[in-house]
Each structure stands twice: as structure tokens, then as C-alpha cells.
Write a protein that holds these residues in place. Structure first.
Motif, PDB file in Angstrom:
ATOM      1  N   ALA A 166     -20.133 -66.288  38.284  1.00 34.87           N
ATOM      2  CA  ALA A 166     -21.444 -65.903  38.799  1.00 34.87           C
ATOM      3  C   ALA A 166     -21.385 -64.499  39.378  1.00 34.87           C
ATOM      4  CB  ALA A 166     -21.902 -66.895  39.863  1.00 34.87           C
ATOM      5  N   ALA A 167     -22.554 -63.898  39.534  1.00 34.37           N
ATOM      6  CA  ALA A 167     -22.637 -62.546  40.076  1.00 34.37           C
ATOM      7  C   ALA A 167     -21.921 -62.470  41.423  1.00 34.37           C
ATOM      8  CB  ALA A 167     -24.093 -62.124  40.229  1.00 34.37           C
ATOM      9  N   GLY A 168     -21.061 -61.448  41.566  1.00 36.11           N
ATOM     10  CA  GLY A 168     -20.337 -61.240  42.810  1.00 36.11           C
ATOM     11  C   GLY A 168     -19.023 -61.983  42.907  1.00 36.11           C
ATOM     12  N   GLU A 169     -18.728 -62.863  41.952  1.00 35.88           N
ATOM     13  CA  GLU A 169     -17.477 -63.618  41.975  1.00 35.88           C
ATOM     14  C   GLU A 169     -16.384 -62.883  41.201  1.00 35.88           C
ATOM     15  OE1 GLU A 169     -19.046 -68.244  42.243  1.00 35.88           O
ATOM     16  OE2 GLU A 169     -18.290 -67.452  40.343  1.00 35.88           O
ATOM     17  N   ARG A 170     -15.144 -63.179  41.567  1.00 36.11           N
ATOM     18  CA  ARG A 170     -13.985 -62.676  40.833  1.00 36.11           C
ATOM     19  C   ARG A 170     -13.002 -63.818  40.593  1.00 36.11           C
ATOM     20  NH1 ARG A 170     -11.355 -56.853  42.628  1.00 36.11           N
ATOM     21  NH2 ARG A 170     -12.834 -55.512  41.490  1.00 36.11           N
ATOM     22  N   GLN A 171     -12.494 -63.898  39.365  1.00 44.54           N
ATOM     23  CA  GLN A 171     -11.447 -64.856  39.033  1.00 44.54           C
ATOM     24  C   GLN A 171     -10.346 -64.083  38.302  1.00 44.54           C
ATOM     25  OE1 GLN A 171     -11.402 -67.783  40.125  1.00 44.54           O
ATOM     26  NE2 GLN A 171     -13.488 -68.575  40.365  1.00 44.54           N
ATOM     27  N   ALA A 172      -9.099 -64.370  38.665  1.00 45.75           N
ATOM     28  CA  ALA A 172      -7.997 -63.563  38.126  1.00 45.75           C
ATOM     29  C   ALA A 172      -6.952 -64.432  37.438  1.00 45.75           C
ATOM     30  CB  ALA A 172      -7.346 -62.763  39.248  1.00 45.75           C
ATOM     31  N   PHE A 173      -6.425 -63.885  36.339  1.00 39.78           N
ATOM     32  CA  PHE A 173      -5.284 -64.447  35.629  1.00 39.78           C
ATOM     33  C   PHE A 173      -4.120 -63.463  35.792  1.00 39.78           C
ATOM     34  CE2 PHE A 173      -9.005 -66.155  33.652  1.00 39.78           C
ATOM     35  CZ  PHE A 173      -8.673 -67.395  33.117  1.00 39.78           C
ATOM     36  N   VAL A 174      -2.940 -63.993  36.089  1.00 42.19           N
ATOM     37  CA  VAL A 174      -1.754 -63.147  36.211  1.00 42.19           C
ATOM     38  C   VAL A 174      -0.656 -63.708  35.304  1.00 42.19           C
ATOM     39  CG1 VAL A 174       0.009 -62.200  37.737  1.00 42.19           C
ATOM     40  CG2 VAL A 174      -2.333 -62.518  38.580  1.00 42.19           C
ATOM     41  N   PHE A 175      -0.211 -62.888  34.391  1.00 37.01           N
ATOM     42  CA  PHE A 175       0.827 -63.236  33.418  1.00 37.01           C
ATOM     43  C   PHE A 175       2.095 -62.494  33.821  1.00 37.01           C
ATOM     44  CE2 PHE A 175       3.223 -62.262  29.624  1.00 37.01           C
ATOM     45  CZ  PHE A 175       3.033 -63.288  28.718  1.00 37.01           C
ATOM     46  N   THR A 176       3.165 -63.226  34.135  1.00 36.39           N
ATOM     47  CA  THR A 176       4.408 -62.609  34.619  1.00 36.39           C
ATOM     48  C   THR A 176       5.574 -63.055  33.741  1.00 36.39           C
ATOM     49  OG1 THR A 176       3.580 -62.658  36.883  1.00 36.39           O
ATOM     50  CG2 THR A 176       5.940 -62.274  36.586  1.00 36.39           C
ATOM     51  N   TRP A 177       6.310 -62.084  33.223  1.00 38.15           N
ATOM     52  CA  TRP A 177       7.512 -62.379  32.423  1.00 38.15           C
ATOM     53  C   TRP A 177       8.753 -62.202  33.289  1.00 38.15           C
ATOM     54  CZ3 TRP A 177      12.035 -59.889  31.474  1.00 38.15           C
ATOM     55  CH2 TRP A 177      12.825 -60.349  30.409  1.00 38.15           C
ATOM     56  N   HIS A 178       9.778 -63.030  33.021  1.00 34.65           N
ATOM     57  CA  HIS A 178      11.072 -62.805  33.659  1.00 34.65           C
ATOM     58  C   HIS A 178      12.140 -63.475  32.806  1.00 34.65           C
ATOM     59  CE1 HIS A 178      11.771 -66.893  35.494  1.00 34.65           C
ATOM     60  NE2 HIS A 178      10.465 -66.967  35.308  1.00 34.65           N
ATOM     61  N   PRO A 179      13.403 -63.057  32.932  1.00 36.31           N
ATOM     62  CA  PRO A 179      14.478 -63.725  32.200  1.00 36.31           C
ATOM     63  C   PRO A 179      14.531 -65.206  32.588  1.00 36.31           C
ATOM     64  CG  PRO A 179      15.242 -61.642  33.108  1.00 36.31           C
ATOM     65  CD  PRO A 179      13.904 -61.904  33.706  1.00 36.31           C
ATOM     66  N   SER A 180      14.721 -66.071  31.618  1.00 32.62           N
ATOM     67  CA  SER A 180      14.617 -67.510  31.872  1.00 32.62           C
ATOM     68  C   SER A 180      15.681 -68.045  32.815  1.00 32.62           C
ATOM     69  CB  SER A 180      14.672 -68.272  30.548  1.00 32.62           C
ATOM     70  OG  SER A 180      15.887 -68.004  29.855  1.00 32.62           O
ATOM     71  N   HIS A 181      16.772 -67.312  33.000  1.00 33.21           N
ATOM     72  CA  HIS A 181      17.813 -67.794  33.906  1.00 33.21           C
ATOM     73  C   HIS A 181      17.551 -67.423  35.365  1.00 33.21           C
ATOM     74  CE1 HIS A 181      19.074 -63.643  33.019  1.00 33.21           C
ATOM     75  NE2 HIS A 181      19.629 -63.667  34.216  1.00 33.21           N
ATOM     76  N   GLN A 182      16.479 -66.681  35.610  1.00 30.34           N
ATOM     77  CA  GLN A 182      16.167 -66.287  36.979  1.00 30.34           C
ATOM     78  C   GLN A 182      15.093 -67.192  37.578  1.00 30.34           C
ATOM     79  OE1 GLN A 182      15.087 -62.129  37.015  1.00 30.34           O
ATOM     80  NE2 GLN A 182      17.160 -61.439  36.522  1.00 30.34           N
TER      81      GLN A 182
END
Length: 584
Positions: A166-182
Motif C-alpha cells: 500500500a501507499a507509504g509501505e516498504r517491504q524488503a527482500f535481502v539475499f545473502t551469499w556465504h560459503p556453506s561451511h560458515q
């Protein structure tokens, strides 16, 4: 999507391509040359993508970068309201991240999200799980966390979700990569990252003082070149993509995610002329590390950290962009002999010192060793700057660049107080000049030729006046410029050289589009010749070929009206800036 339907976002270590349809179809992590986790660009949906769009809408209504930044804003107008998707990659502190913020502008808009992650260029379907409401996928050495404002349905094949903004709203997606052993990376505040990313780009471009009608194109090109810089080392990739074709459906598909010495040398000129001495110094230091060793082992390209082994191999499971196969990683041209590269390197190091890049302790000793090798080798045939896969030849451009190397070494002694066998270098310079004018010039046609004994033309001959080999008004230069305009122009754009069944210069099947840098060369050569109206007209024509966010690929098909080749292309944007400077 057409190639020009994509926009670039990046964090100066890697980059993603975002389509007008809201789909991220290409992303390699953690580096430019790492395997892609979204590879739809050179395959299909099954090879990975991430679409975020208004429900029922095929493409965004409009899009643009935030002023003087690499933050992409795509506006979606619907019958119920308007929303904006803000895409960016924050300058990296620890792990690479990609942030997508949906902002309501008016009314309400139903949004859809579709995420298909495929590691190893679309080959590995990862295992996924939900953890504290977020999505975690893992496959081999790669691991990705997606923090989303909604529950994503599905399994490893495809995750989907819908929500209303809706007007005035914000929704965020964050995609983060890292080595699988960490362990799982720390979370971030998307709004804070947006502010920091905006400040980063605005601060970086602030030294650019160019004014006038072409400022926008030059600034966008400078930001694009910065985005193609691998900040940990200073290396600059030719493009962030592999295997985008030079002919749709053809086999001229190459991996450009490496650092060409030629392209990067020209980049250094652009940076110093534009006031970016720190970046120029970082590239110079990368260069000295990369080429350290025996001068005869100099390569035409290196990895972003100076790697030398870049074996070329096909990725057979990928269908290719619009069926253009094979899709390749690595680049076999790494082992070619391209003598012009020595000239590019020696010339740019001379120019960088002239323009204020601080001296380096052992740079001159490396330069002298390269020059010693070139003195022994300049008279050999080579594959030339176009990396032909046909027979070696005595390419005129290669000889002219060897002349330029000797000329700049003489100048370094005369103007910079360096010491060296200047008499020997001057003799070499004069000998090359005489040989090129004798063997590389067709007196009957009044033009220089592609190689000794050939009657073919080559757009690289336009560099003869630009490099100072001959003055622009020399009749041989004028004849060459006019011949190239007559024989190498197609619908107002310049091709690299003739390609036909009767010529075997490059040893490759099929044709290609017009190489955009060649058209910029022609505009610059015309400007030097005093034909400023013609040069400006051609330059404006080239600017009209940029896509809606100011980006250019390597080539252009003037018949179909489409961009071709890897995208965006550093070489093209370098020449755009150089030509704007020449005309200004």
C-alpha cells in the motif's frame, strides 16, 4: 528479454542483470567470474532467476537509476495503484548481498515473487529449509539466505509468494551469499543499506566536473566502469557476463569476466583524465602484480586477482542466449600472442605518470624488461587485438602499438628523467614506422591495410592518428578514414573488418554485428581531422543506441536494431567517454 532490456547492479566485486520484467537473470557470487546462481540469461527458467513484479504485469512501466548511483528503480503502474521496486547491491563489508525493496507509491498493488536458485551455472538444484521464517538454501560450497517479508511456498525447484503493498509501505527482500561451511551471516537493515549505497555512489562520482549535453552519458559510463572494477585488487573486468552472442544463434560467444590488459590500459587513461587518480593507481598496482615474471609470459588477460590459468570450456547443459551455443567459461585467447598489448601497457604506464599517478618502486624495471622482449619480438606475426583464431599475421595495428611502446619509452627518458638505452629505442621506433608505411600501406588505394600484403581494411587503423603515429591531416590517414567510412560502415556503424567466405582472417564461422568501439574511434578520428560536425553526428547516433538506463553492449545489429555481445561492455563505455572528451 533482449540484451538491452537489462540493467546492471553491483557492489564492485560482482554484478547482477535485472530485466525490465523484474527478473534477475544473471548473478555470479562471490566474484564476477564465480559460477552463477542465476543463469537464466544463457539458459532458461530451470537455470535460475528471481522475479519480483506487479501481478499480471509483463514489464515495468518505467525504470531509471537513482541520480548518479547504481541503484535501480523500476516503477509498476496498475489499475489499483503504483509501486516501485528498488534493486541494489550494497558495497561489500563482509558477505555479498542483493537487496530488493518494494515501496508503495499510491493505492495498492499486488506483487508476486518467484525465486529459483541454481548453483554452478544452473546445474545444481540446492537443498532448502526454512529457519525462523526465512529461507536457507545450500548446495556444495554455496549457501544463500533469503530474508523475505512473506512466507515463500515451494521446494528447491521454485519458491513463490504474493503480497499487497500500500501507499507509504516498504517491504524488503535481502539475499545473502556465504560459503556453506560458515555460519549464518548477520542480518542488515535494508533501509540503512540503501542510504549507505546511495552515499557511496554519490561520493564516488562527485569529482567528475564534466558539464554540457553529454554529462549524463559520461557519468553513467564512469559509474558502469567503477561497477566493473574488482575493488579488492583494482582489476577491471571487460564485462560481467559470458557468452552473450555477437550474432544471434551463432558461435561467437566468449567469456568476458576477466581483465584484459588492453581494455584496462584504456580505462586507466579515462580514470586519470576524469580525476580518479586513486582508482588509476590501484589498477596500476594490479597490473604490476599480474605481469610480474618473465616478460615473454605476459598474457592478454588475467583473472580479477591476477590469475593466469583461464581454461576455456563449454557448459553443455545451458541452451545459450536465444539458442546461441556453446556457452563458455574461461577464454582460450589467454594463450595468444598479441603484441599490441605490450604497447598498451607501456603507453598507459607512461601516461599514468604524466597524469599524476605516484611512481612505483620497481615499475620502471618491469617496463624495461617488457621493452627488451618487445625489441626482440615486434617483427613476429601475431593474432592481433581481435584475438583471431585464424593464421597469425603481421597486423598493422600490432606494429603501430609496438611503435607506440618505443615512442613512449623514449619520452619517459626525455620527459620523466628515466634512464635507459634511448638511442636503441629511438632506432626501433623509426624502423617500425618506416616498415609500416612501406608494407602496411596500399598506395594504389591510398589506405593502410589490416596486415602486411593484405588489401583488407580494419577499423583499428583509425587509431593511427589517435596514437600520434601520423598527423590527422596526413593524406594516408585521410585516405584510410575515408576508405573505412566507405567499406566498413553498415547502416551508419563501423564493423571491425570484412567477414566473408573469401576471407579467413578470424577462422570463425558466421558474421557479427557492428563493433561499437570502432564507431567511437571513427568519431574521434573525424574530430582530430577537423570534421567536428560529422564526428558529433556519429557520436549522437551512438548515444541513441544506449538502452533506457544508458548502457551499451559490445556490438549492435543495425538491421534488427538490437544490442549484441557481452553487456555492459567496458571497452564501449571507455570509448564513449574518450570521444565525449575529444569533442568537448
Amino acid at each position: 528479454m533482449r540484451i538491452e532490456d537489462y540493467a546492471l547492479i553491483g557492489d564492485t566485486q560482482s554484478a547482477a542483470l535485472v530485466g525490465r520484467d523484474g527478473s534477475i537473470d544473471w548473478l555470479c557470487l562471490p566474484r564476477f567470474d564465480s559460477p552463477a546462481c542465476f543463469a537464466k540469461l544463457v539458459g532458461d527458467d530451470s537455470n535460475g532467476f528471481w522475479r519480483l513484479a506487479a501481478a499480471g504485469q509483463e514489464v515495468a512501466t518505467r525504470r531509471a537509476y537513482g541520480r548518479d548511483t547504481l541503484i535501480l528503480e523500476s516503477v509498476w503502474e496498475t489499475s489499483t495503484g503504483t509501486a516501485k521496486v528498488i534493486d541494489f547491491m550494497p558495497p561489500r563489508q563482509t558477505h555479498p548481498r542483493l537487496v530488493r525493496i518494494v515501496e508503495g507509491m499510491s493505492g495498492t498493488v499486488d506483487m508476486t515473487a518467484e525465486i529459483s536458485i541454481r548453483f554452478d551455472y544452473g546445474r545444481i538444484v540446492p537443498w532448502g529449509r526454512r529457519f525462523d521464517g526465512h529461507l536457507h538454501v545450500i548446495g556444495g560450497p554455496d549457501s544463500v539466505w533469503i530474508h523475505a517479508p512473506l512466507h515463500l511456498e515451494g521446494s528447491g525447484e521454485l519458491y513463490t509468494g504474493t503480497f499487497t503493498i500500500a501507499a507509504g509501505e516498504r517491504q524488503a527482500f535481502v539475499f545473502t551469499w556465504h560459503p556453506s561451511h560458515q555460519p549464518e551471516p548477520d542480518t542488515i537493515d535494508p533501509s540503512e543499506q540503501l542510504t549507505e549505497t546511495r552515499l557511496f555512489w554519490e561520493d564516488w562520482i562527485s569529482p567528475c566536473r564534466l558539464a554540457g549535453p553529454w554529462r549524463g552519458a559520461v557519468v553513467r559510463s564512469l559509474i558502469t566502469l567503477k561497477a566493473l572494477t574488482y575493488s579488492p585488487t583494482g582489476g577491471i573486468v571487460a564485462a560481467p557476463t559470458t557468452s552473450l552472442p555477437e550474432l544471434l544463434g551463432g558461435a561467437r560467444n566468449w567469456d568476458y569476466r576477466y581483465c584484459w590488459l588492453r581494455d584496462a590500459s584504456l580505462m586507466l587513461d579515462v580514470l586519470t583524465d576524469s580525476g580518479y587518480i586513486e582508482e588509476a593507481g590501484a589498477w596500476r598496482d594490479w597490473l604490476l602484480r599480474a605481469i610480474a615474471g618473465r616478460p615473454e609470459d605476459l598474457q592478454v588477460m588475467y583473472g580479477v586477482a591476477g590469475e593466469r590459468r583461464l581454461p576455456e570450456q563449454p557448459l553443455d547443459w545451458l541452451a545459450g542466449y536465444e539458442g546461441s551455443r556453446p556457452v563458455r567459461t574461461g577464454n582460450g585467447a589467454v594463450s595468444q600472442l598479441q603484441l599490441d598489448v605490450y604497447g598498451e601497457v607501456l603507453s598507459c604506464l607512461y601516461r599514468s605518470r604524466k597524469k599524476g599517478v605516484p611512481p612505483h618502486d620497481y615499475a620502471w624495471s618491469i617496463v624495461c624488461s617488457l621493452m627488451d622482449y618487445l625489441e626482440r619480438s615486434w617483427n613476429q606475426p601475431d593474432e592481433g587485438l581481435w584475438e583471431v583464431r585464424g593464421p597469425r599475421r603481421h597486423f598493422v595495428h600490432s606494429k603501430v602499438m609496438a611503435w607506440a611502446a618505443a615512442d613512449r619509452m623514449v619520452r619517459a627518458v626525455q620527459e620523466l628523467g628515466r634512464s635507459g638505452p634511448v638511442h636503441r629505442w629511438r632506432t626501433m621506433r623509426d624502423r617500425i614506422h618506416a616498415q609500416v608505411c612501406d608494407k602496411g600501406f596500399d598506395s594504389q588505394r591510398g589506405t593502410f591495410t589490416q596486415s602486411y600484403g593484405s588489401r583488407e581494411l580494419d577499423a583499428s587503423l583509425l587509431l593511427i592518428p589517435i596514437l600520434g603515429f601520423l598527423p590527422p591531416e596526413d593524406p594516408r590517414v585521410v585516405g584510410t578514414i575515408d576508405a573505412i567510412k566507405s567499406e566498413l560502415m553498415t547502416n551508419g556503424l563501423v564493423v571491425r573488418y570484412p567477414i566473408s567466405d573469401s576471407t579467413d582472417v578470424d577462422g570463425l564461422p558466421g558474421a557479427e554485428g557492428a563493433f561499437l568501439a570502432c564507431s567511437f574511434w571513427l568519431a574521434e578520428a573525424q574530430a582530430l581531422l577537423g570534421r567536428k560536425d560529422e564526428a558529433t553526428e556519429l557520436f549522437e547516433r551512438l548515444l541513441s543506441l544506449t538502452n533506457d538506463v544508458g548502457l551499451l553492449a559490445e556490438e549492435y545489429d543495425p538491421i534488427q536494431g538490437r544490442q549484441l555481445g557481452n553487456f555492459p561492455q567496458a571497452f564501449t563505455h571507455i570509448k564513449l567517454i574518450r570521444t565525449a572528451q575529444a569533442l568537448s
